[in-house]
Design a protein around this motif. Structure first.
Motif, PDB file in Angstrom:
ATOM      1  N   LEU A  87      -7.398 -10.321  -4.301  1.00  0.00           N
ATOM      2  CA  LEU A  87      -7.131 -11.469  -3.398  1.00  0.00           C
ATOM      3  C   LEU A  87      -6.491 -12.632  -4.208  1.00  0.00           C
ATOM      4  CD1 LEU A  87     -10.252 -11.537  -1.013  1.00  0.00           C
ATOM      5  CD2 LEU A  87      -7.803 -10.714  -0.393  1.00  0.00           C
ATOM      6  N   LEU A  91      -2.592 -11.483  -3.647  1.00  0.00           N
ATOM      7  CA  LEU A  91      -2.395 -12.456  -2.702  1.00  0.00           C
ATOM      8  C   LEU A  91      -2.248 -13.676  -3.223  1.00  0.00           C
ATOM      9  CD1 LEU A  91      -4.063 -10.541   0.479  1.00  0.00           C
ATOM     10  CD2 LEU A  91      -1.846 -10.272  -0.547  1.00  0.00           C
ATOM     11  N   LEU A  93      -4.806 -15.856  -3.473  1.00  0.00           N
ATOM     12  CA  LEU A  93      -5.767 -16.776  -2.946  1.00  0.00           C
ATOM     13  C   LEU A  93      -6.453 -17.590  -4.172  1.00  0.00           C
ATOM     14  CD1 LEU A  93      -5.336 -15.130  -0.213  1.00  0.00           C
ATOM     15  CD2 LEU A  93      -7.919 -15.289   0.115  1.00  0.00           C
ATOM     16  N   GLU A 101     -14.312 -13.657   1.723  1.00  0.00           N
ATOM     17  CA  GLU A 101     -13.160 -12.913   2.200  1.00  0.00           C
ATOM     18  C   GLU A 101     -13.549 -11.441   1.848  1.00  0.00           C
ATOM     19  OE1 GLU A 101     -10.758 -13.403   4.202  1.00  0.00           O
ATOM     20  OE2 GLU A 101     -10.270 -15.521   3.746  1.00  0.00           O
ATOM     21  N   LYS A 104     -16.381  -9.539   3.842  1.00  0.00           N
ATOM     22  CA  LYS A 104     -16.213  -8.791   5.025  1.00  0.00           C
ATOM     23  C   LYS A 104     -15.337  -7.518   4.942  1.00  0.00           C
ATOM     24  CE  LYS A 104     -15.538 -10.465   8.810  1.00  0.00           C
ATOM     25  NZ  LYS A 104     -14.617 -10.921  10.377  1.00  0.00           N
ATOM     26  N   LEU A 105     -14.441  -7.723   3.735  1.00  0.00           N
ATOM     27  CA  LEU A 105     -13.503  -6.297   3.355  1.00  0.00           C
ATOM     28  C   LEU A 105     -14.093  -5.399   2.857  1.00  0.00           C
ATOM     29  CD1 LEU A 105     -10.275  -8.677   2.402  1.00  0.00           C
ATOM     30  CD2 LEU A 105     -10.463  -6.778   4.197  1.00  0.00           C
ATOM     31  N   ALA A 108     -14.746  -2.294   4.960  1.00  0.00           N
ATOM     32  CA  ALA A 108     -13.675  -1.857   5.723  1.00  0.00           C
ATOM     33  C   ALA A 108     -12.718  -1.234   4.579  1.00  0.00           C
ATOM     34  CB  ALA A 108     -13.037  -2.759   6.390  1.00  0.00           C
ATOM     35  N   VAL A 113      -8.239   3.810  -0.408  1.00  0.00           N
ATOM     36  CA  VAL A 113      -7.519   2.579  -0.361  1.00  0.00           C
ATOM     37  C   VAL A 113      -8.029   1.795  -1.796  1.00  0.00           C
ATOM     38  CG1 VAL A 113      -7.648   0.262   0.568  1.00  0.00           C
ATOM     39  CG2 VAL A 113      -7.095   2.071   1.925  1.00  0.00           C
ATOM     40  N   LYS A 116      -6.291   3.148  -4.709  1.00  0.00           N
ATOM     41  CA  LYS A 116      -5.003   2.520  -4.809  1.00  0.00           C
ATOM     42  C   LYS A 116      -4.975   1.121  -5.238  1.00  0.00           C
ATOM     43  CE  LYS A 116      -2.281   6.132  -3.104  1.00  0.00           C
ATOM     44  NZ  LYS A 116      -1.237   6.446  -3.877  1.00  0.00           N
ATOM     45  N   LEU A 120      -3.419  -0.227  -8.741  1.00  0.00           N
ATOM     46  CA  LEU A 120      -2.531  -1.454  -8.569  1.00  0.00           C
ATOM     47  C   LEU A 120      -2.692  -2.635  -9.608  1.00  0.00           C
ATOM     48  CD1 LEU A 120       0.088  -2.804  -6.749  1.00  0.00           C
ATOM     49  CD2 LEU A 120      -1.469  -3.711  -5.219  1.00  0.00           C
TER      50      LEU A 120
ATOM     51  N   PHE B  86       1.295  -2.740   4.998  1.00  0.00           N
ATOM     52  CA  PHE B  86       1.043  -3.190   3.552  1.00  0.00           C
ATOM     53  C   PHE B  86       0.464  -1.772   2.964  1.00  0.00           C
ATOM     54  CE2 PHE B  86      -3.110  -3.898   1.129  1.00  0.00           C
ATOM     55  CZ  PHE B  86      -2.613  -4.406  -0.029  1.00  0.00           C
ATOM     56  N   LEU B  87      -0.294  -1.097   3.630  1.00  0.00           N
ATOM     57  CA  LEU B  87      -0.804   0.106   2.936  1.00  0.00           C
ATOM     58  C   LEU B  87       0.349   1.073   2.648  1.00  0.00           C
ATOM     59  CD1 LEU B  87      -3.803   0.759   5.608  1.00  0.00           C
ATOM     60  CD2 LEU B  87      -4.077   0.071   3.205  1.00  0.00           C
ATOM     61  N   LEU B  91       0.489  -0.196  -1.337  1.00  0.00           N
ATOM     62  CA  LEU B  91      -0.361   0.666  -1.833  1.00  0.00           C
ATOM     63  C   LEU B  91       0.136   2.273  -1.900  1.00  0.00           C
ATOM     64  CD1 LEU B  91      -3.886  -0.368  -0.751  1.00  0.00           C
ATOM     65  CD2 LEU B  91      -2.598  -1.251  -2.569  1.00  0.00           C
ATOM     66  N   GLU B  97      -1.330   8.633   7.484  1.00  0.00           N
ATOM     67  CA  GLU B  97      -2.690   8.337   7.639  1.00  0.00           C
ATOM     68  C   GLU B  97      -3.274   6.807   7.525  1.00  0.00           C
ATOM     69  OE1 GLU B  97      -4.056   9.819   3.579  1.00  0.00           O
ATOM     70  OE2 GLU B  97      -2.359   8.480   2.566  1.00  0.00           O
ATOM     71  N   GLU B 101      -7.025   3.864   8.838  1.00  0.00           N
ATOM     72  CA  GLU B 101      -7.458   3.002   7.802  1.00  0.00           C
ATOM     73  C   GLU B 101      -7.163   1.483   8.422  1.00  0.00           C
ATOM     74  OE1 GLU B 101      -8.732   3.406   5.002  1.00  0.00           O
ATOM     75  OE2 GLU B 101      -7.835   5.306   4.255  1.00  0.00           O
ATOM     76  N   LYS B 104     -10.043   0.438  10.828  1.00  0.00           N
ATOM     77  CA  LYS B 104     -11.328  -0.612  10.147  1.00  0.00           C
ATOM     78  C   LYS B 104     -10.762  -1.870   9.577  1.00  0.00           C
ATOM     79  CE  LYS B 104     -14.760   1.327   8.351  1.00  0.00           C
ATOM     80  NZ  LYS B 104     -15.616   1.751   7.445  1.00  0.00           N
ATOM     81  N   LEU B 105      -9.652  -2.008   9.019  1.00  0.00           N
ATOM     82  CA  LEU B 105      -9.441  -3.176   8.106  1.00  0.00           C
ATOM     83  C   LEU B 105      -8.988  -4.506   9.288  1.00  0.00           C
ATOM     84  CD1 LEU B 105      -7.388  -1.564   5.326  1.00  0.00           C
ATOM     85  CD2 LEU B 105      -9.331  -3.149   5.074  1.00  0.00           C
ATOM     86  N   HIS B 107     -10.209  -5.556  11.714  1.00  0.00           N
ATOM     87  CA  HIS B 107     -11.269  -6.507  11.867  1.00  0.00           C
ATOM     88  C   HIS B 107     -11.827  -7.262  10.891  1.00  0.00           C
ATOM     89  CE1 HIS B 107     -11.156  -4.336  15.693  1.00  0.00           C
ATOM     90  NE2 HIS B 107     -11.244  -3.161  15.021  1.00  0.00           N
ATOM     91  N   ALA B 108     -11.435  -7.039   9.608  1.00  0.00           N
ATOM     92  CA  ALA B 108     -12.099  -7.670   8.458  1.00  0.00           C
ATOM     93  C   ALA B 108     -11.129  -8.637   7.843  1.00  0.00           C
ATOM     94  CB  ALA B 108     -12.595  -6.657   7.385  1.00  0.00           C
ATOM     95  N   ILE B 109      -9.839  -8.721   8.555  1.00  0.00           N
ATOM     96  CA  ILE B 109      -8.758  -9.575   8.101  1.00  0.00           C
ATOM     97  C   ILE B 109      -8.888 -11.038   8.218  1.00  0.00           C
ATOM     98  CG2 ILE B 109      -6.446 -10.011   7.682  1.00  0.00           C
ATOM     99  CD1 ILE B 109      -6.904  -7.455   6.061  1.00  0.00           C
ATOM    100  N   SER B 110      -8.838 -11.830   7.567  1.00  0.00           N
ATOM    101  CA  SER B 110      -9.202 -13.449   7.973  1.00  0.00           C
ATOM    102  C   SER B 110      -7.520 -13.960   8.427  1.00  0.00           C
ATOM    103  CB  SER B 110      -9.591 -14.388   7.012  1.00  0.00           C
ATOM    104  OG  SER B 110      -8.650 -14.544   5.714  1.00  0.00           O
ATOM    105  N   LYS B 112      -6.112 -16.355   6.860  1.00  0.00           N
ATOM    106  CA  LYS B 112      -5.565 -16.644   5.592  1.00  0.00           C
ATOM    107  C   LYS B 112      -5.023 -15.606   4.985  1.00  0.00           C
ATOM    108  CE  LYS B 112      -6.761 -20.334   2.871  1.00  0.00           C
ATOM    109  NZ  LYS B 112      -7.998 -21.149   2.701  1.00  0.00           N
ATOM    110  N   VAL B 113      -5.761 -14.374   4.661  1.00  0.00           N
ATOM    111  CA  VAL B 113      -5.285 -12.883   4.120  1.00  0.00           C
ATOM    112  C   VAL B 113      -4.106 -12.589   4.901  1.00  0.00           C
ATOM    113  CG1 VAL B 113      -6.054 -10.525   3.694  1.00  0.00           C
ATOM    114  CG2 VAL B 113      -7.651 -12.685   3.158  1.00  0.00           C
ATOM    115  N   LEU B 117      -0.646 -11.732   3.415  1.00  0.00           N
ATOM    116  CA  LEU B 117      -0.149 -10.313   3.466  1.00  0.00           C
ATOM    117  C   LEU B 117       1.293 -10.395   4.078  1.00  0.00           C
ATOM    118  CD1 LEU B 117      -3.092  -8.180   4.676  1.00  0.00           C
ATOM    119  CD2 LEU B 117      -1.913  -7.882   2.335  1.00  0.00           C
TER     120      LEU B 117
END
Lengths: 221, 221
Positions: A87, A91, A93, A101, A104-105, A108, A113, A116, A120, B86-87, B91, B97, B101, B104-105, B107-110, B112-113, B117
Motif C-alpha cells: 500500500l 499505491l 498511501l 486498510e 481488512k485485506l 482476503a 496473490v 506475487k 513485486l 490489477f491482478l 501481479l 483465475e 480472487e 474475496k478482495l 469486499h476488502a477494498i476501501s 481510497k485503495v 488502483l
DNA sequence: GTTTTTACTTTGACTACTCAAAGTATCTAA
DNA sequence: TTAGATACTTTGAGTAGTCAAAGTAAAAAC
C-alpha cells in the motif's frame, strides 16, 4: 483447514501479545483488551481454538499458541505486513493510514496473490513501520533494537522500527521526520520530567515523552 | 451505511442477473440460483434488503434494485473489475483465475485503495474479460457487441468481450487464442450441428459449439 | 484468617446468515 | 374447473460470533 477472519484475528493478536509479555501464559484479559471484545467473548472463543488444537488453555491461568496456531498466526502477520508495504510502496498511501486498510485485506489475500506481492516488492524484510515480515516458511527475524529511552546519548542513531499503529501518533512522527530510516541523536534525557530531547537530521530538536520515546527503536548509525 | 459482504454479493448478482434478463422483476429462483443459496434463504434476505430500501420486492412476483441499491451494486462491480485487472496487469496472474480472487478482495477494498488502483491502471474502461468497469460516479458504459453466433461471415472481427467466468472455459479460450483483443474470422456456421468454424490470427481453425460461441463478443476489425 | 477486590467463567440472549422441510399461491394442462 | 406441477414463502432449527450480567475462584488487603 480455512480459518475465519475472526479466528485469524485471535491468532494474530495472541501472537503479538504473547511476544511482548514473555510470561508462560497470556492472561485472558490481555487478549480480550487487544481484540476489543468482552472477557466472556474471549473465553468462549479460546475454548473453541483449544478444541481446534490452535492454542492451549488453562482456565483462570491463560492461553498460549500451539506450534500449529503459531504458524497460522505468522501467516496472517506476513499477509498483513506485505500488504502494508504494498500500500505504501506501490499505491503511495500514507505510512500512517495503511494499518487499518491491511486489517481488512489480510483476510482476503490468497497464497498465490501473497507470493506475487512479495515478489513485486522484492522479497522485503520489513514493513513500513520496520516490523519484520515473516518468511513464507514461517521464520520470523527477531531484531533487538534499543529504544530512544535506552540508547547512548550524543551518538547518531538510525530509526529502525516504530511500535504502535495509532494513526495520529504516526502522523505526528512523520511530521517530525521520526520515521524508519531517519537519522537522529538523543541529546539529553531528563530524569524526572519524563522527557527525551532528540535532534533530527533536519537539525530540529524535539522533546518526546517517555511513552513515545520507548516506541521508537534505533541502532547506532 | 456499510454493507456486509453478503449483502454486497446479493446486490451484485441482482444487478448482473437483472441486466441479462430484461424483465421487470427478477424471479426469486434466478437470484437464489445465481447466489447458490436455497430459495428460502433468498426470500428472507430480499425482505431485509427491501426494508433497507435497496430493492423493491413483490411476493411471488420478484425483486428489483432501487436506484440506491443499484449504486451500491455498481460500486461492488467496480471494485471487482478493477481488482481483476490489477491482478492480471500488475501481479501477472492468469486471466482464467482472477475471478475467484476478486470475489474475496472486492469486499476488502476501501474507496481510497480503489481510487489508487484505478489511477495505477490508468483509469481503465474494461477488465481482463472485456467487461466494462463502472466509473466512480456510478456510470456504466453499455456496449452492444455481436457474438460469434450473429456476426458477419468471412469478415475479420476483433474479440471485445468474453462472457462467463468458469476457469476451465477461460483456460481453453486462452489456449485457442480466443481472448479479448485477438482477431478472428467466422468462416462457416453450420445450421443443425450447432457449430461455428472460427479462424484465429495464428491461422488455426477451431470448431465452437453454439453456447461457447454465444459467449464470445466481437466487433468488425 | 477473613474480607474485599480483581480477574475470569458461565449463562442467557441477540444478530446475521444459512438450510431442510412443510405450507401456499399460481400456472398448466386435461 | 379441477389436478398436478412449479415456484415461492414460511417455519423451525443450526452455526458463528457477540454482549450484559450473574456467578466463582484466586489474589490482595486487612
Amino acid at each position: 483447514m480455512t480459518l475465519s477472519p475472526t479466528v485469524e484475528n485471535y491468532l494474530k493478536h495472541l501472537f503479538t501479545e504473547q511476544q511482548d509479555s514473555d510470561a508462560e501464559l497470556l492472561p485472558m484479559g490481555k487478549l480480550a483488551a487487544a481484540l476489543a471484545v468482552t472477557p466472556g467473548t474471549a473465553t468462549t472463543m479460546v475454548k473453541t481454538l483449544a478444541d481446534a488444537g490452535l492454542v492451549t488453555y488453562e482456565p483462570r491461568g491463560g492461553v498460549r499458541l500451539t506450534a500449529r496456531g503459531e504458524q497460522h498466526a505468522l501467516n496472517v502477520i506476513r499477509r498483513h505486513r506485505v500488504v502494508e508495504l504494498f500500500l505504501v510502496k506501490v499505491l503511495g498511501l500514507d505510512w500512517s493510514e495503511v494499518h487499518a486498510e491491511a486489517e481488512k485485506l489480510e483476510h482476503a489475500i490468497s497464497e498465490k496473490v501473497l507470493e506475487k506481492l512479495d515478489e513485486l516488492l522484492g522479497r522485503p524484510d520489513c514493513d513500513p513501520h520496520g516490523d519484520p515480515i515473516p518468511r513464507a516458511t514461517g521464520k520470523l527475524a527477531v531484531m533487538q533494537f534499543k529504544s530512544l529511552m535506552e540508547c547512548e546519548l550524543g551518538l547518531p542513531q538510525r530509526i529502525m522500527r516504530v511500535l504502535g499503529q495509532d494513526t495520529g501518533f504516526l502522523q505526528t512522527l512523520h511530521r517530525l521526520e521520526l520515521v524508519p530510516g531517519a537519522k537522529v541523536t538523543v541529546q539529553t534525557r531528563a530524569e524526572f520530567t519524563d522527557s527525551v530531547n532528540v535532534k533530527t537530521a533536519g537539525g530540529k530538536t524535539t522533546a518526546l515523552g517517555a511513552s513515545a520515546a520507548a516506541k521508537i527503536l534505533v541502532q547506532p548509525a
